[in-house]
Design a protein around this motif. Structure first.
Motif, PDB file in Angstrom:
ATOM      1  N   GLY A 100       4.506   6.609  -4.999  1.00 36.38           N
ATOM      2  CA  GLY A 100       4.269   7.044  -6.369  1.00 36.38           C
ATOM      3  C   GLY A 100       5.584   7.423  -7.047  1.00 36.38           C
ATOM      4  N   LYS A 101       5.595   7.376  -8.362  1.00 35.94           N
ATOM      5  CA  LYS A 101       6.802   7.724  -9.122  1.00 35.94           C
ATOM      6  C   LYS A 101       6.807   9.211  -9.458  1.00 35.94           C
ATOM      7  N   GLY A 102       7.996   9.742  -9.661  1.00 39.15           N
ATOM      8  CA  GLY A 102       8.120  11.148 -10.010  1.00 39.15           C
ATOM      9  C   GLY A 102       7.645  11.441 -11.422  1.00 39.15           C
ATOM     10  N   GLY A 103       7.234  12.698 -11.652  1.00 42.38           N
ATOM     11  CA  GLY A 103       6.820  13.114 -12.987  1.00 42.38           C
ATOM     12  C   GLY A 103       8.014  13.207 -13.931  1.00 42.38           C
ATOM     13  N   GLU A 104       7.716  13.333 -15.220  1.00 45.44           N
ATOM     14  CA  GLU A 104       8.776  13.407 -16.230  1.00 45.44           C
ATOM     15  C   GLU A 104       8.478  14.543 -17.199  1.00 45.44           C
ATOM     16  N   GLY A 105       9.483  14.841 -18.024  1.00 47.92           N
ATOM     17  CA  GLY A 105       9.291  15.872 -19.042  1.00 47.92           C
ATOM     18  C   GLY A 105       8.226  15.447 -20.041  1.00 47.92           C
ATOM     19  N   GLY A 106       7.797  16.434 -20.824  1.00 49.11           N
ATOM     20  CA  GLY A 106       6.725  16.149 -21.779  1.00 49.11           C
ATOM     21  C   GLY A 106       5.379  16.026 -21.098  1.00 49.11           C
ATOM     22  N   ARG A 107       5.286  16.630 -19.896  1.00 52.97           N
ATOM     23  CA  ARG A 107       4.045  16.605 -19.106  1.00 52.97           C
ATOM     24  C   ARG A 107       3.598  15.172 -18.792  1.00 52.97           C
ATOM     25  N   ARG A 108       4.558  14.258 -18.660  1.00 54.32           N
ATOM     26  CA  ARG A 108       4.211  12.869 -18.350  1.00 54.32           C
ATOM     27  C   ARG A 108       4.083  12.714 -16.832  1.00 54.32           C
ATOM     28  N   THR A 109       2.912  12.220 -16.433  1.00 54.82           N
ATOM     29  CA  THR A 109       2.637  12.017 -14.995  1.00 54.82           C
ATOM     30  C   THR A 109       3.295  10.725 -14.526  1.00 54.82           C
ATOM     31  N   GLY A 110       3.848  10.757 -13.316  1.00 58.34           N
ATOM     32  CA  GLY A 110       4.470   9.569 -12.744  1.00 58.34           C
ATOM     33  C   GLY A 110       3.444   8.495 -12.439  1.00 58.34           C
ATOM     34  N   ALA A 111       3.904   7.269 -12.380  1.00 55.33           N
ATOM     35  CA  ALA A 111       2.999   6.143 -12.097  1.00 55.33           C
ATOM     36  C   ALA A 111       2.470   6.234 -10.663  1.00 55.33           C
ATOM     37  N   ILE A 112       1.217   5.834 -10.502  1.00 57.54           N
ATOM     38  CA  ILE A 112       0.594   5.791  -9.178  1.00 57.54           C
ATOM     39  C   ILE A 112       1.192   4.650  -8.368  1.00 57.54           C
ATOM     40  N   GLY A 113       1.438   4.882  -7.081  1.00 60.70           N
ATOM     41  CA  GLY A 113       1.948   3.828  -6.213  1.00 60.70           C
ATOM     42  C   GLY A 113       0.923   2.710  -6.060  1.00 60.70           C
ATOM     43  N   LYS A 114       1.376   1.489  -6.012  1.00 62.31           N
ATOM     44  CA  LYS A 114       0.475   0.340  -5.898  1.00 62.31           C
ATOM     45  C   LYS A 114      -0.238   0.337  -4.548  1.00 62.31           C
ATOM     46  N   ASP A 115      -1.567   0.161  -4.603  1.00 65.28           N
ATOM     47  CA  ASP A 115      -2.358   0.075  -3.375  1.00 65.28           C
ATOM     48  C   ASP A 115      -2.145  -1.290  -2.720  1.00 65.28           C
ATOM     49  N   ILE A 116      -2.293  -1.329  -1.408  1.00 62.27           N
ATOM     50  CA  ILE A 116      -2.331  -2.590  -0.674  1.00 62.27           C
ATOM     51  C   ILE A 116      -3.781  -2.838  -0.268  1.00 62.27           C
ATOM     52  N   ILE A 117      -4.332  -3.959  -0.704  1.00 62.98           N
ATOM     53  CA  ILE A 117      -5.729  -4.287  -0.411  1.00 62.98           C
ATOM     54  C   ILE A 117      -5.775  -5.459   0.569  1.00 62.98           C
ATOM     55  N   LEU A 118      -6.387  -5.218   1.722  1.00 61.53           N
ATOM     56  CA  LEU A 118      -6.561  -6.260   2.728  1.00 61.53           C
ATOM     57  C   LEU A 118      -8.000  -6.754   2.674  1.00 61.53           C
ATOM     58  N   GLU A 119      -8.187  -8.033   2.377  1.00 63.04           N
ATOM     59  CA  GLU A 119      -9.529  -8.599   2.342  1.00 63.04           C
ATOM     60  C   GLU A 119      -9.962  -8.975   3.755  1.00 63.04           C
ATOM     61  N   VAL A 120     -11.195  -8.608   4.087  1.00 63.14           N
ATOM     62  CA  VAL A 120     -11.708  -8.848   5.436  1.00 63.14           C
ATOM     63  C   VAL A 120     -13.122  -9.412   5.346  1.00 63.14           C
ATOM     64  N   PRO A 121     -13.571 -10.138   6.368  1.00 67.06           N
ATOM     65  CA  PRO A 121     -14.947 -10.645   6.359  1.00 67.06           C
ATOM     66  C   PRO A 121     -15.961  -9.531   6.527  1.00 67.06           C
ATOM     67  N   LEU A 122     -17.169  -9.803   6.089  1.00 66.96           N
ATOM     68  CA  LEU A 122     -18.249  -8.830   6.258  1.00 66.96           C
ATOM     69  C   LEU A 122     -18.534  -8.675   7.751  1.00 66.96           C
ATOM     70  N   GLY A 123     -18.795  -7.447   8.149  1.00 70.81           N
ATOM     71  CA  GLY A 123     -18.992  -7.170   9.566  1.00 70.81           C
ATOM     72  C   GLY A 123     -17.739  -6.657  10.241  1.00 70.81           C
ATOM     73  N   THR A 124     -16.693  -6.372   9.458  1.00 75.78           N
ATOM     74  CA  THR A 124     -15.445  -5.854  10.025  1.00 75.78           C
ATOM     75  C   THR A 124     -15.539  -4.340  10.224  1.00 75.78           C
ATOM     76  N   ILE A 125     -15.145  -3.896  11.391  1.00 75.50           N
ATOM     77  CA  ILE A 125     -15.147  -2.475  11.738  1.00 75.50           C
ATOM     78  C   ILE A 125     -13.703  -2.002  11.863  1.00 75.50           C
TER      79      ILE A 125
END
Length: 335
Positions: A73-98
């Motif tokens: 994630g990115k750091g916050g900034e002045g003016g009460r600006r929230t830092g950007a959320i870190g990008k998620d990594i999405i792994l696609e899996v077949p149904l029935g995956t444990i």
């Protein structure tokens, strides 16, 4: 499905993203000499997420993905600006995956629906900016929280084959041959034990353009529930089938004893498997004489629908499909 392309077990190292640091900032404007704190919060770190994909049948695409890391994630900034959320990594899996914790073996969750998303590893929380820490006694807080660090863990992903019918039998019972006859699947077929080293799936056409999915699961042997032979690696696939089709060859010395051995292995592995509907098919009927057929009828187990079939001559195959379809659509299990 080519056996070399079916991967039902992978071990991966996942790292979630670090949370961004909160900002220590004070409002500075023209004619405002001493503005108050206005540091924004840091953005959370990226998650590692598993997502169900009904178009996938194997974990092959993750075989060489040993390390997965989400973004910070990115750091916050002045003016009460929230830092950007870190990008998620999405792994696609077949149904029935444990998903399991590799260290403890604990099962975390199972992916059963298309599009279902589950967080495998959460990203670190973003730190709070100094705006959160102002008070009547501390109007100029010189402090902001650092971001929470991400986590790193090893996970095991296991696939349980999703099918309407699971074929259960000893090696050389004729499971692969039956699947090749009733569907378009092309499993390896040979007259030696453990020809099938991975589950094979086939879509079986039925009357009026209907169909159901059949899985040829590797043959089990006595002691499979304790891990002998191919053991536990393949017994788990049976758990996802709604109907169990036991296959015992007509050439067996004792059909009932062989059937009971298969049932006992399933009971030892997971007693709930025996709550499923069951059918018994006596395969390889084409090799018996008329006299041997009469003798065989007297040696069939009681209490389970039994059909005599031959994948070579097609004897009894349509009747077997009728029975399977009946049980798939039955509200009550038949055992």
């Amino acid at each position: 499905m080519a056996s070399s392309n079916f991967i039902d077990y992978v071990k991966i190292n996942a790292r979630s993203g670090n949370g961004g640091a909160g900002s220590m900032h004070f409002r500075r404007e023209k004619h405002v000499e001493k503005g108050g704190p206005d540091g924004g919060d840091g953005g959370r770190g990226g998650h590692v997420i598993l997502k169900g994909n009904a178009q996938l049948w194997t974990l092959l695409h993750l075989k060489y993905t040993k390390h997965v890391k989400a973004f910070d994630g990115k750091g916050g900034e002045g003016g009460r600006r929230t830092g950007a959320i870190g990008k998620d990594i999405i792994l696609e899996v077949p149904l029935g995956t444990i998903a399991k914790n590799a260290e403890t073996g604990e099962q975390l969750f199972e992916i059963t629906e298309d599009g279902q998303e589950m967080i495998l590893l959460r990203g670190g929380r973003g730190g709070m900016g100094n705006d959160h820490f102002k008070s009547a006694t501390n109007q100029t807080p010189q402090y902001a929280q650092p971001g929470e660090p991400g986590k790193e863990e090893w996970f095991i992903l296991e696939l349980k084959v999703l099918a309407d019918v699971g074929l259960v039998g000893f090696p050389n019972a004729g499971k692969s041959t039956l699947l090749s006859v009733v569907s378009a699947a092309k499993p390896e077929i040979a007259d030696y034990p453990f020809t099938t080293l991975v589950p094979n799936l086939g879509v079986v056409p039925y009357r009026d353009y209907k169909s159901f999915v059949m899985a040829d699961i590797p043959g089990i042997i006595e002691g499979a529930s304790q891990g002998k032979g191919l053991g536990l690696r393949f017994l788990r696939h049976i758990e996802r089938n709604s109907i169990l089709l036991f296959l015992v060859p007509a050439t067996s010395e004792d059909i009932e004893a062989e059937y009971q051995t298969l049932v006992q292995e399933l009971r030892l592995y997971n007693p709930q498997l025996l709550d499923k509907s069951r059918i018994l098919a006596i395969s390889k009927m084409d090799v018996l004489s008329d006299e041997e057929r009469l003798t065989l009828q007297d040696n069939l187990p009681n209490g389970i629908p039994a059909l005599l079939i031959s994948a070579i001559t097609q004897e009894g195959v349509e009747q077997l499909k009728d029975k399977i379809w009946e049980l798939i659509n039955s509200p009550f299990p038949v055992r």
